[in-house]
Every structure is written in C-alpha cells, then in structure tokens.
Design a protein around this motif. Sequence first.
Motif, mmCIF file in Angstrom:
data_model
loop_
_atom_site.group_PDB
_atom_site.id
_atom_site.type_symbol
_atom_site.label_atom_id
_atom_site.label_comp_id
_atom_site.label_asym_id
_atom_site.label_seq_id
_atom_site.Cartn_x
_atom_site.Cartn_y
_atom_site.Cartn_z
ATOM 1 N N TYR A 11 0.835 -1.209 0.000
ATOM 2 C CA TYR A 11 0.000 0.000 0.000
ATOM 3 C C TYR A 11 0.867 1.255 0.000
ATOM 4 O O TYR A 11 0.657 2.171 -0.800
ATOM 5 C CB TYR A 11 -0.917 -0.002 1.232
ATOM 6 C CG TYR A 11 -1.506 1.355 1.541
ATOM 7 C CD1 TYR A 11 -2.580 1.862 0.808
ATOM 8 C CD2 TYR A 11 -0.968 2.150 2.559
ATOM 9 C CE1 TYR A 11 -3.104 3.114 1.085
ATOM 10 C CE2 TYR A 11 -1.490 3.404 2.843
ATOM 11 C CZ TYR A 11 -2.552 3.884 2.096
ATOM 12 O OH TYR A 11 -3.064 5.132 2.371
ATOM 13 N N TRP A 12 1.852 1.283 0.910
ATOM 14 C CA TRP A 12 2.706 2.470 0.999
ATOM 15 C C TRP A 12 3.608 2.601 -0.219
ATOM 16 O O TRP A 12 3.940 3.720 -0.631
ATOM 17 C CB TRP A 12 3.541 2.422 2.279
ATOM 18 C CG TRP A 12 2.753 2.858 3.474
ATOM 19 C CD1 TRP A 12 2.212 2.071 4.437
ATOM 20 C CD2 TRP A 12 2.399 4.196 3.804
ATOM 21 N NE1 TRP A 12 1.540 2.824 5.361
ATOM 22 C CE2 TRP A 12 1.645 4.145 5.000
ATOM 23 C CE3 TRP A 12 2.648 5.440 3.232
ATOM 24 C CZ2 TRP A 12 1.136 5.284 5.614
ATOM 25 C CZ3 TRP A 12 2.142 6.581 3.830
ATOM 26 C CH2 TRP A 12 1.393 6.502 5.011
ATOM 27 N N GLN A 13 3.996 1.494 -0.820
ATOM 28 C CA GLN A 13 4.813 1.558 -2.033
ATOM 29 C C GLN A 13 4.052 2.257 -3.150
ATOM 30 O O GLN A 13 4.557 3.203 -3.782
ATOM 31 C CB GLN A 13 5.196 0.141 -2.477
ATOM 32 C CG GLN A 13 6.086 0.106 -3.721
ATOM 33 C CD GLN A 13 6.259 -1.304 -4.251
ATOM 34 O OE1 GLN A 13 5.366 -1.830 -4.915
ATOM 35 N NE2 GLN A 13 7.404 -1.912 -3.955
ATOM 36 N N TYR A 14 2.812 1.832 -3.387
ATOM 37 C CA TYR A 14 2.029 2.439 -4.464
ATOM 38 C C TYR A 14 1.618 3.874 -4.126
ATOM 39 O O TYR A 14 1.559 4.733 -5.011
ATOM 40 C CB TYR A 14 0.807 1.578 -4.791
ATOM 41 C CG TYR A 14 1.160 0.393 -5.642
ATOM 42 C CD1 TYR A 14 1.470 0.545 -6.987
ATOM 43 C CD2 TYR A 14 1.221 -0.880 -5.094
ATOM 44 C CE1 TYR A 14 1.820 -0.543 -7.772
ATOM 45 C CE2 TYR A 14 1.572 -1.976 -5.876
ATOM 46 C CZ TYR A 14 1.869 -1.797 -7.214
ATOM 47 O OH TYR A 14 2.226 -2.861 -7.988
ATOM 48 N N ARG A 15 1.353 4.126 -2.858
ATOM 49 C CA ARG A 15 1.022 5.496 -2.452
ATOM 50 C C ARG A 15 2.209 6.428 -2.703
ATOM 51 O O ARG A 15 2.028 7.553 -3.177
ATOM 52 C CB ARG A 15 0.635 5.502 -0.965
ATOM 53 C CG ARG A 15 0.400 6.893 -0.400
ATOM 54 C CD ARG A 15 -0.306 6.811 0.932
ATOM 55 N NE ARG A 15 -0.193 8.047 1.694
ATOM 56 C CZ ARG A 15 -0.931 8.351 2.756
ATOM 57 N NH1 ARG A 15 -1.828 7.484 3.195
ATOM 58 N NH2 ARG A 15 -0.777 9.492 3.395
ATOM 59 N N THR A 16 3.413 5.946 -2.408
ATOM 60 C CA THR A 16 4.612 6.751 -2.632
ATOM 61 C C THR A 16 4.845 6.982 -4.111
ATOM 62 O O THR A 16 5.167 8.107 -4.539
ATOM 63 C CB THR A 16 5.839 6.060 -2.007
ATOM 64 O OG1 THR A 16 5.615 5.886 -0.613
ATOM 65 C CG2 THR A 16 7.100 6.888 -2.219
ATOM 66 N N ILE A 17 4.693 5.932 -4.922
ATOM 67 C CA ILE A 17 4.887 6.067 -6.366
ATOM 68 C C ILE A 17 3.911 7.089 -6.951
ATOM 69 O O ILE A 17 4.293 7.994 -7.706
ATOM 70 C CB ILE A 17 4.737 4.707 -7.066
ATOM 71 C CG1 ILE A 17 5.889 3.778 -6.683
ATOM 72 C CG2 ILE A 17 4.685 4.880 -8.586
ATOM 73 C CD1 ILE A 17 5.716 2.344 -7.177
ATOM 74 N N ILE A 18 2.639 6.969 -6.598
ATOM 75 C CA ILE A 18 1.614 7.857 -7.156
ATOM 76 C C ILE A 18 1.818 9.303 -6.699
ATOM 77 O O ILE A 18 1.746 10.244 -7.498
ATOM 78 C CB ILE A 18 0.206 7.355 -6.783
ATOM 79 C CG1 ILE A 18 -0.077 6.019 -7.480
ATOM 80 C CG2 ILE A 18 -0.859 8.381 -7.163
ATOM 81 C CD1 ILE A 18 -1.323 5.309 -6.993
ATOM 82 N N ALA A 19 2.070 9.486 -5.406
ATOM 83 C CA ALA A 19 2.244 10.845 -4.877
ATOM 84 C C ALA A 19 3.453 11.538 -5.498
ATOM 85 O O ALA A 19 3.387 12.714 -5.878
ATOM 86 C CB ALA A 19 2.378 10.804 -3.359
ATOM 87 N N THR A 20 4.576 10.805 -5.610
ATOM 88 C CA THR A 20 5.769 11.424 -6.193
ATOM 89 C C THR A 20 5.605 11.652 -7.697
ATOM 90 O O THR A 20 6.149 12.613 -8.246
ATOM 91 C CB THR A 20 7.027 10.575 -5.934
ATOM 92 O OG1 THR A 20 6.795 9.230 -6.344
ATOM 93 C CG2 THR A 20 7.415 10.613 -4.464
ATOM 94 N N MET A 21 4.850 10.780 -8.375
ATOM 95 C CA MET A 21 4.576 10.994 -9.803
ATOM 96 C C MET A 21 3.818 12.298 -10.023
ATOM 97 O O MET A 21 4.189 13.123 -10.865
ATOM 98 C CB MET A 21 3.754 9.832 -10.372
ATOM 99 C CG MET A 21 4.551 8.586 -10.686
ATOM 100 S SD MET A 21 3.522 7.296 -11.473
ATOM 101 C CE MET A 21 3.230 8.040 -13.081
ATOM 102 N N ILE A 22 2.757 12.496 -9.256
ATOM 103 C CA ILE A 22 1.966 13.721 -9.391
ATOM 104 C C ILE A 22 2.805 14.928 -8.996
ATOM 105 O O ILE A 22 2.804 15.967 -9.681
ATOM 106 C CB ILE A 22 0.686 13.633 -8.546
ATOM 107 C CG1 ILE A 22 -0.222 12.522 -9.078
ATOM 108 C CG2 ILE A 22 -0.054 14.978 -8.540
ATOM 109 C CD1 ILE A 22 -1.428 12.228 -8.201
#
Length: 486
Positions: A11-22
């Motif tokens: 969960y935190w991996q994908y949250r980090t990827i998405i947040a940093t992408m945006i």
Amino acid sequence: MTTEQAKSFKYWQYRTIIATMIGYALFYFVRKNFSFAIPGLAAEYGISNTSFGLIMTIVGLIYGFSRFLNGLLADRVNGRWHMSLGLLLCVLASFAFGFSPTILGVKLGVAPHSLVVLFGVLLVLNNIFQGSGFPPCARLLTHWIPPQELATKMSVWNTSHSIGASLLAILCGYIMGTLGSDMTGDAATVEAIRQNLVTLNPALADDPAALSEKVAASAAHVGAWQWCFWIPALFALAGAAGLAFFLRDTPKSVGLPELEVAHTKVEDNTNSAEYKAFLREKVFRNPLIWILAFANFFVYVVRFAVLDWGPKFLQEARGLDPMEAGWIISISEIMGIIGMLVAGWATDKLFKSKAHRTCVFCMLGAAVFMAIFYFMPGTAPAPLLAGVLGMVGFFIYGPQALIGIAAANQATKSAAATANGVTGIFGYLSTFVSGLGIGAMVDWVNRVNPGQGWNYVFLMMIAMAVVGMLIFLLMWRAKADGYDEK
C-alpha cells in the motif's frame, strides 16, 4: 516480513509512487512553462534567441548543480518535506516571473536590460528550488522498490515528467492562443511587435503576408505569456500541499521493515567514514557512473532541443500557430511516456535489467527519426510532423528514464540520490549546447542565410544522438547493478 506487513508495505509503495509521480509532474508545470512563453516574450519585448539561449544555459547549469547538491542532501534528510518545500518555493518564483514587467514598470517594446536580468534571476532562483524535485524521489523510490523491480516500476514513475510536460504543453498552448489582451487596434503596439519580429527574423521582411499574420497573432494575445506562469503555479501550489499530506519517508518511518537486499557494506550512519568510503567506491570512482553521466549529456541535448525550443521552431520553421505547436509537443511527450514504459519492460524482460543495452537501441531510433524530421518538406502537414516528432520523443525518453535507474542500481539504494546527482550535472551541462548554442546558432545563421537557422539545429541533434549511442556501447558488458553477490 509478515503477511500483514507485506500488505501494508505494498500500500505504501504504491502510495509513494503515485504521490511522487503527481508531485514531480507539477514541478514541470513551474519549470517548462518558460518555453511556451518565449514566442510571446520575443514578439512583445524583442528578446533574441541568443538571450533566451543564454538564460536557458545559465538556469540549466544552476539546476544541474542544484540536483547534485540536493542529491547529497536527499540521502540524509526526510524526502517528504524536502520535496514539498521545494515545490512551494518554485511556485513563488513562478508567480513573481509573471509580474516582472509590473515590478519594473516596463512597457511593451524593446526590453530594457533590467527586465532580461530580472527574468534570469527569477529563473535561476526557480531552478535552485527545482533541484529538490528528483533527488528526494530517487531516495524514496529506492527505499520502497526492490532492485529487481526498479526498472519496470521506475519507468512507470518516470512518465511523471512527460505527463507534466504534455499537460503543460496543452495548457500553455491554449493560454497563448486564447488569453491575453487584444491590442490589434492599438497602432503603437502593432508597430512595436512588427519591428521586434523583423529584427529577430529578417526573412520576414521579404514576406509581408506572413509578417502581417504573425504580427496580428501576437497583437491579439498581448500578455498571454504571463498566464503561462500564473495558472500552472496554482496547480503546483495544490501539489505542494498534497505532497506534504500523502508522502512519508522510509518504510521505517511508518513502522515497517526496510527492504531486504544484497549486502552493500555500508552503515545507516551517513556521516560515518565507512559511508564516505562507500560513496567514493560506488559513485565517484565508479567508471560506469561516469559513462552514464557523459551519455546523459547527449541524451539531454536532444531532449531539451525539442522540449525547450519546440514551440518556437515549430512556429518559425514550420509555420504552425501556438495551439498546434503546443499539441505537437504534447504528443511528443505522450509518445515519450509510451517509450519509457516500453524501455523499462524491455530492460527487465529482454536485457536482464541491463538498462544501458536498451539505451543503445533507443539512441539509434532517436537519430533515425530526427533525420526523417529534417528531410521532411516545409509544407508537411501538422499530423505528420506530430507523428515523426512523437517518435523522437518515444526513443529519447527511454534513455532519459533509464539512466537514472541504471545509476541507482549501480550505486545501490544507499547512494542512489548522489549517483543521480552526478549524472544530473552532466545532463544539465548540455544546456551549453541546447540553450546558448542553439540560440546563438539560429540567430547567426538567420543573419547570414535568412530563414535557415533551424535546419542546422536538426543536423546537430542527429549527430548528438549518434554520439550518445556510441557512449552507451562502452558499457555493453557491464553488470545490471552494483549490489554484492550474496
């Protein structure tokens, strides 16, 4: 790691990827908007390609060194606050740029040196802050993504800047083609714009119809360039707040175990003598990092030539309007997204995570399609131009993404940001060529051989892509990463 921990980690991996992408996409909203403002600034204030190129070179160098220094910092500080504060400062600089003529009380016409200097100062400040965009991401992602998945997942993440640039191209193309003040009825404004355009491109004096069309288009949207700074800055402001809310630093900061990777012979204490020796071994004395850095120079020349000068050369050399130019640059960025994803997949599935091998074929493809673009007739339709320039984006963004991945893997997660700082410096040293070099070349050739300046730029980009390919070949036999064998 327990089943519950693994679920939470994912969960935190994908949250980090998405947040940093945006978040990183929004860094581009307040960085590459200058490229779309250039045609308006040239028409309204008579600023030459050489001056724009000099500004691009200075800010590019500043950004490169800022990325390097922020890379050293990012391996030592909390990535959440590092990135969000940096974006906020970029927003403030972008707002100030739009108000520059008001700050100095400058009217439309030939720009005084003070205005050009203020533009340069604000862009320098912006690019100092821009250096806090990628390094925190390099730290965050290598702490949340294992090495064997890094090429695929970070290739997905690397689409962030192309997403940001493509959305910005559409937005700024719309702004330049619809907003601003209609001054076509003001004789003084029309004459000032006419004089500026003829001074900057003497070939227009021999084509009254084309000159009148360009003057009318510029006079109908006076001041539109300012909105290219204000509107994107509002989006980025929301992004800075979002980063602070959604991001966390390492798995340890949310009570999860760190990634289990091969032994890297380094302590967690980044101030220790052992860590400093580790940096020297994995980064500063690592020939593979330096090969990647030199290759990055040539990748970025081609990339920036299209992204920074694209809106201008499409309008001047191909006769397109601002909205058409914006859409074509956007298509090039969208194709870059596809190219990055394909390059990441090919690296992991076809080349056993050896990103440098993928880069060889990508640079060859970029050279081929830039050559096709060069030989296309000046009357080629916009959709065909978009398709060919889109393929340049498809191939050049593969290496742009993979160099960071390769550097991170060669330096390991403990020095990923520092290694990317080194390669980043060389990427932005390229602005000597892609900024000042291109601007001065176009101005000089246009004086000697009116209307031919951009042709030499296309030839130069073909050569740069070929040289970049040859440099990547030097590390063909290198291992995929720098982690020690278990």
